[in-house]
Design a protein around this motif. Structure first.
Motif, PDB file in Angstrom:
ATOM      1  N   ALA A 121       0.316  -6.663   3.109  1.00  0.00           N
ATOM      2  CA  ALA A 121       1.708  -6.801   2.390  1.00  0.00           C
ATOM      3  C   ALA A 121       2.617  -6.086   2.842  1.00  0.00           C
ATOM      4  O   ALA A 121       3.739  -6.693   2.873  1.00  0.00           O
ATOM      5  N   TYR A 122       2.482  -5.127   3.619  1.00  0.00           N
ATOM      6  CA  TYR A 122       3.642  -4.329   4.440  1.00  0.00           C
ATOM      7  C   TYR A 122       4.113  -4.982   5.528  1.00  0.00           C
ATOM      8  O   TYR A 122       5.410  -5.466   5.513  1.00  0.00           O
ATOM      9  N   GLN A 123       3.065  -5.578   6.140  1.00  0.00           N
ATOM     10  CA  GLN A 123       3.481  -6.241   7.584  1.00  0.00           C
ATOM     11  C   GLN A 123       4.143  -7.577   7.243  1.00  0.00           C
ATOM     12  O   GLN A 123       4.987  -8.163   7.931  1.00  0.00           O
ATOM     13  N   TYR A 124       3.833  -8.150   6.010  1.00  0.00           N
ATOM     14  CA  TYR A 124       4.183  -9.507   5.467  1.00  0.00           C
ATOM     15  C   TYR A 124       5.707  -9.298   5.474  1.00  0.00           C
ATOM     16  O   TYR A 124       6.299 -10.374   5.828  1.00  0.00           O
ATOM     17  N   TRP A 125       6.204  -8.449   4.737  1.00  0.00           N
ATOM     18  CA  TRP A 125       7.505  -8.320   4.735  1.00  0.00           C
ATOM     19  C   TRP A 125       8.193  -8.180   6.037  1.00  0.00           C
ATOM     20  O   TRP A 125       9.332  -8.738   6.250  1.00  0.00           O
ATOM     21  N   GLN A 130      12.285  -8.393   6.721  1.00  0.00           N
ATOM     22  CA  GLN A 130      12.590  -7.638   5.149  1.00  0.00           C
ATOM     23  C   GLN A 130      12.094  -6.300   5.214  1.00  0.00           C
ATOM     24  O   GLN A 130      11.427  -5.743   4.598  1.00  0.00           O
ATOM     25  N   ASP A 131      12.547  -5.543   6.320  1.00  0.00           N
ATOM     26  CA  ASP A 131      12.062  -4.016   6.412  1.00  0.00           C
ATOM     27  C   ASP A 131      12.250  -3.345   5.336  1.00  0.00           C
ATOM     28  O   ASP A 131      11.640  -2.076   5.298  1.00  0.00           O
ATOM     29  N   LYS A 132      12.992  -3.530   4.495  1.00  0.00           N
ATOM     30  CA  LYS A 132      13.436  -2.718   3.372  1.00  0.00           C
ATOM     31  C   LYS A 132      12.207  -2.482   2.343  1.00  0.00           C
ATOM     32  O   LYS A 132      11.948  -1.656   1.616  1.00  0.00           O
ATOM     33  N   ARG A 133      11.277  -3.661   2.317  1.00  0.00           N
ATOM     34  CA  ARG A 133      10.395  -3.557   1.408  1.00  0.00           C
ATOM     35  C   ARG A 133       9.299  -2.708   1.704  1.00  0.00           C
ATOM     36  O   ARG A 133       8.224  -3.322   2.594  1.00  0.00           O
ATOM     37  N   ARG A 134       9.096  -1.531   1.668  1.00  0.00           N
ATOM     38  CA  ARG A 134       8.329  -0.699   1.855  1.00  0.00           C
ATOM     39  C   ARG A 134       7.446   0.129   0.716  1.00  0.00           C
ATOM     40  O   ARG A 134       6.567   0.733   1.055  1.00  0.00           O
ATOM     41  N   GLN A 202      15.822  -1.963 -10.317  1.00  0.00           N
ATOM     42  CA  GLN A 202      16.444  -1.190  -9.479  1.00  0.00           C
ATOM     43  C   GLN A 202      15.909  -1.213  -8.092  1.00  0.00           C
ATOM     44  O   GLN A 202      16.473  -0.999  -7.077  1.00  0.00           O
ATOM     45  N   HIS A 203      14.456  -1.185  -8.036  1.00  0.00           N
ATOM     46  CA  HIS A 203      13.896  -1.120  -6.691  1.00  0.00           C
ATOM     47  C   HIS A 203      13.136  -2.464  -6.209  1.00  0.00           C
ATOM     48  O   HIS A 203      12.490  -2.284  -5.156  1.00  0.00           O
ATOM     49  N   ALA A 204      13.182  -3.512  -6.832  1.00  0.00           N
ATOM     50  CA  ALA A 204      12.265  -4.757  -6.335  1.00  0.00           C
ATOM     51  C   ALA A 204      12.519  -5.041  -4.930  1.00  0.00           C
ATOM     52  O   ALA A 204      11.735  -5.326  -4.372  1.00  0.00           O
ATOM     53  N   ALA A 205      13.863  -4.984  -4.272  1.00  0.00           N
ATOM     54  CA  ALA A 205      14.028  -5.400  -3.188  1.00  0.00           C
ATOM     55  C   ALA A 205      13.506  -4.544  -2.204  1.00  0.00           C
ATOM     56  O   ALA A 205      13.743  -4.700  -0.892  1.00  0.00           O
ATOM     57  N   GLU A 206      13.172  -3.207  -2.432  1.00  0.00           N
ATOM     58  CA  GLU A 206      12.717  -2.216  -1.644  1.00  0.00           C
ATOM     59  C   GLU A 206      11.055  -2.248  -1.819  1.00  0.00           C
ATOM     60  O   GLU A 206      10.302  -1.429  -1.312  1.00  0.00           O
ATOM     61  N   THR A 207      10.502  -3.110  -2.585  1.00  0.00           N
ATOM     62  CA  THR A 207       9.039  -3.000  -2.966  1.00  0.00           C
ATOM     63  C   THR A 207       8.436  -4.232  -2.295  1.00  0.00           C
ATOM     64  O   THR A 207       8.415  -5.266  -2.429  1.00  0.00           O
ATOM     65  N   ALA A 208       7.114  -3.679  -1.555  1.00  0.00           N
ATOM     66  CA  ALA A 208       6.365  -4.691  -1.021  1.00  0.00           C
ATOM     67  C   ALA A 208       5.191  -5.365  -1.916  1.00  0.00           C
ATOM     68  O   ALA A 208       5.225  -6.486  -1.898  1.00  0.00           O
ATOM     69  N   ALA A 209       4.489  -4.442  -2.604  1.00  0.00           N
ATOM     70  CA  ALA A 209       3.516  -4.799  -3.403  1.00  0.00           C
ATOM     71  C   ALA A 209       3.076  -4.021  -4.428  1.00  0.00           C
ATOM     72  O   ALA A 209       3.423  -2.743  -4.446  1.00  0.00           O
TER      73      ALA A 209
END
Ligand SMILES: Cc1ncc(COP(=O)(O)O)c(C=O)c1O
Length: 431
Positions: A121-125, A130-134, A202-209
């Motif tokens: 999931a992390y590397q997918y982004w 999309q490095d912000k989705r951590r 608030q945080h969807a754009a920073e969220t991977a999974a």
């Protein structure tokens, strides 16, 4: 020297405080739903030996498949090589999962299955720029294994204070646990969904999974939630493009009645992690299964986009052969699973009427309730645990939770008798 004494001299057991733990029971054989110790005492296995056994101990069909595979090909490196059992099992597993799943990544235990799910999931982004989705989201009291990533998403289960400084930060949400005649369930579900919605705004754009154990949280106390809740959660996460990882390590392969929890809940995550029952309890094997879009995101001209993960025993041919044999047996086990669920339904109500149990609940072949014992490692819980062993029942308490998660070969009479003994022993300890 007895086996127990030799054990104590040479071994360190998992999840055990050796200073206070009882001496381990020396088991010499297993048949069907029973384990036999060195004195010939037979224990009815009500927890499927740490939730792995599906069809009974030493099942001849799985034993034969293992023998035949071992005589043909025991191992081959799984990078650059392949073999029939791995391919065939992946094909058959995908055939019983929702059609959106197209790729199987093998490993060897539940912790690695979830660790791989998180890494995927992390590397997918990352692979898509999309490095912000951590960030990862998880439920309080979720348990996903004991490797560092798995501990991070499962840290609220309370097992790991020694490691907290080492773990990455994860956003946790209350789990809307429910039970029979729970009048508050919809309120709890809505509260959780509101919290998640607020967070996502608030945080969807920073969220991977979001990683979760669907329908039943295992080690956190056999906490159950409704399919309706999972459907609403899925909708919410999809609306914010957050990936969904189902940790079906415990609930997979029929435990919840249907073959998988995602099928029972009528939901389709992006990634599913399975292990435990995969080989019917014979050999360590696991799989992380994903939708095609995940796999596609790892394709590229350089290794940088590939999933840098692998184990020496990845897709071990003997493990895959055991899994193939277990899958055949799983197809025949539906009537047994239905019988277990029906028996739980009747007996859990009887138990609640007889003994002061709290939050009685069941989901498929899993049933649980709470007792006021004083939590993990309390004197009352140790006494009860020892009494069950004396009564030839293999039951492992989870703090105040007593649960039944038997192999599918158990008979109705055996299960009913176990409920009766458990009720009597509880009365003996609690009264
Ligand atoms: C839901 C869940 N995930 C992951 C794991 C970890 O599996 P393993 O013990 O095989 O590493 C477990 C084990 O209990 C589990 O129940």
């Amino acid at each position: 020297m007895s086996l127990s004494a030799r054990d104590q001299a040479a071994l360190w057991h998992p999840f055990t405080q050796h200073q206070t733990a009882a001496i381990p029971v020396p088991i010499v054989s297993g048949k069907g739903a029973y384990l036999v110790d060195e004195n010939g005492k037979r224990y009815l296995d009500l927890i499927s030996s740490w939730w792995v056994n599906l069809h009974g101990h030493s099942h001849p069909a799985i034993a034969k498949a293992i023998y035949e595979q071992a005589m043909t090909l025991e191992h081959v490196i799984f990078s650059g090589f392949t073999h029939e059992p791995a391919v065939q099992y992946a094909e058959k597993l995908l055939a019983i999962l929702p059609s959106q799943f197209t790729k199987v990544f093998y490993s060897d235990n539940g912790s690695t299955a979830t660790e791989i799910g998180l890494k995927m999931a992390y590397q997918y982004w990352r692979n898509q720029g999309q490095d912000k989705r951590r960030r990862f989201m998880a439920f309080e009291r979720g348990y996903h294994g004991d490797t560092v990533g798995a501990m991070s998403v499962g840290k609220s289960v309370g097992f790991y204070p020694a490691f907290h400084d080492l773990l990455f930060s994860v956003d946790m949400f209350p789990y809307p646990a429910t039970w029979l005649n729970d009048e508050n369930v919809e309120v709890k579900e809505q509260e959780t969904l509101n919290k998640i919605a607020q967070y996502l705004d608030q945080h969807a754009a920073e969220t991977a999974a979001f990683i979760l154990e669907p329908l039943v949280q295992g080690a956190g106390g056999m906490n159950m939630c409704t399919p309706r809740f999972l459907q609403k959660l899925e909708k919410l996460l999809r609306a914010h493009d957050v990936l969904i990882i189902y940790d079906e390590v415990m609930v997979g392969f029929g435990r919840v009645g249907a073959d998988f929890a995602c099928i029972k809940a009528n939901t389709v995550p992006d990634i599913i992690c399975v292990s435990k029952g995969i080989t019917g309890g014979f050999l360590p094997l696991a799989a992380t299964i994903c939708q095609e879009k995940i796999y596609q995101a790892f394709l590229g001209d350089t290794f940088a986009k590939a999933l840098a993960h692998g184990h020496s025993y990845t897709a071990n041919p003997i493990g895959c052969a055991a899994a193939l044999a277990s899958l055949e047996l799983l197809k025949q086990s539906e009537p047994q699973r239905a019988m277990i669920e029906k028996t739980h339904q009747q007996e859990i109500a009887n138990m609640a009427a007889r003994v002061a149990v709290e939050k009685p609940r069941y989901c498929g072949t899993i049933a649980a309730f709470e007792l006021n014992l004083g939590g993990y490692g309390s004197a009352a819980s140790r006494t009860l645990q020892n009494r069950f062993v004396e009564k030839e029942l293999l039951i492992r308490l989870l703090g105040n939770t007593i649960y039944f998660l038997p192999p599918y070969c158990i008979t109705e009479a055996e299960l009913k008798k176990a409920y009766k003994i458990v009720a009597e022993e509880i009365q003996g300890v609690i009264a």
